[in-house]
Enzyme design. Sequence first.
Site, PDB file in Angstrom:
ATOM      1  CG  LEU A 132     -23.346-116.228   6.321  1.00 57.77           C
ATOM      2  CD1 LEU A 132     -23.775-115.588   4.875  1.00 57.77           C
ATOM      3  CD2 LEU A 132     -24.361-117.692   6.320  1.00 57.77           C
ATOM      4  CG  ASP A 133     -19.464-121.288   9.865  1.00 57.20           C
ATOM      5  OD1 ASP A 133     -19.560-121.302  10.637  1.00 57.20           O
ATOM      6  OD2 ASP A 133     -19.561-122.543   8.957  1.00 57.20           O
ATOM      7  CE  LYS A 134     -11.211-114.970   8.700  1.00 51.52           C
ATOM      8  NZ  LYS A 134     -10.844-116.457   7.887  1.00 51.52           N
ATOM      9  CB  THR A 136     -20.244-119.331   5.368  1.00 46.70           C
ATOM     10  OG1 THR A 136     -19.541-121.330   5.179  1.00 46.70           O
ATOM     11  CG2 THR A 136     -21.440-119.492   4.106  1.00 46.70           C
ATOM     12  NE  ARG A 232     -17.672-125.901   7.681  1.00 42.43           N
ATOM     13  CZ  ARG A 232     -16.862-124.960   8.594  1.00 42.43           C
ATOM     14  NH1 ARG A 232     -17.288-123.929   9.314  1.00 42.43           N
ATOM     15  NH2 ARG A 232     -15.104-125.623   8.730  1.00 42.43           N
TER      16      ARG A 232
END
Length: 293
Positions: A132-134, A136, A232
């Site tokens: 996961l992105d930072k 998210t 995104r």
Amino acid sequence: MEWKIEQQHEGMLLRDYLRQVQGFSRRILKTIKFDGGLILVNGIEQSVRYALATGDKVKIELPIEKRGNLMVPENIPLSIVYEDNDIIVIDKPPGIAVIPSYHYPEGTIANGLLAHYEKHHSTYTVHIVTRLDKDTSGLMLVAKHRYSHSILSALQQAGEVNRKYQAIVEGSLSKPSGTIDAPIGRKADSIIEREIRSDGKRAITHYHVERDLELYSFINVQLETGRTHQIRVHFSGIGHPLCGDTLYGGSLNIIQRQALHCYSLSLPHPMTKQILHFSAKLPMDMVTALQKL
């Protein structure tokens, strides 16, 4: 890891049994052979050319894995949803990176996992399966060793590791449900940003609008592919960026990070093949953002 050989596998070479039946890759077998692992049959070390007999007991001992220089244990609180000897599922809060990097050399999920493993006297390193992105939040899957990671990676490529997300996007979508099928690649002048581009890799995102709030929409999203920043980029590309996602055109009016949460994760267990289902509640910052609308 241990298996008892059944009659149907009588006469198979150990190498073929491990690769075809148990899912070991050539790379992992090579690692076991040269990096300190063991392949035992009935308690005796054997080569992969050994011909199996019914009733044989095969045992694999994986070598201890080396950790990178930034992989240092840190006592970071982790919300562990599920854990066994092969996998761990974490409900990640927003604002924390998953693995150490130049920009985030410490304080990551990986650093916290290493401390968790050491606390339980384990020598595992970190193998991220669903990153996961930072900023998210939500469920993420981690393999504890390279064997389970190899199997889970194959399952993921086959579309058997399923993730569902909740997101708040700007504007009212023209259709209550739909599919975005648009290739994604790295933006030419950025090492971080992605964009929809004809020479990118195919990316497919399915969505359903849960609540149409006129100026915003609360949506349910399911990935068919797993490209970097896929959700995104796709919603920004159709003119509905995620709220809080300033990298892709979102505003900070109602939330201070991209409003994206992985709330559902399902997968076959890499060893038992049992289908596992996990869920995670919407985090408070997204709940608060929706209450403002």
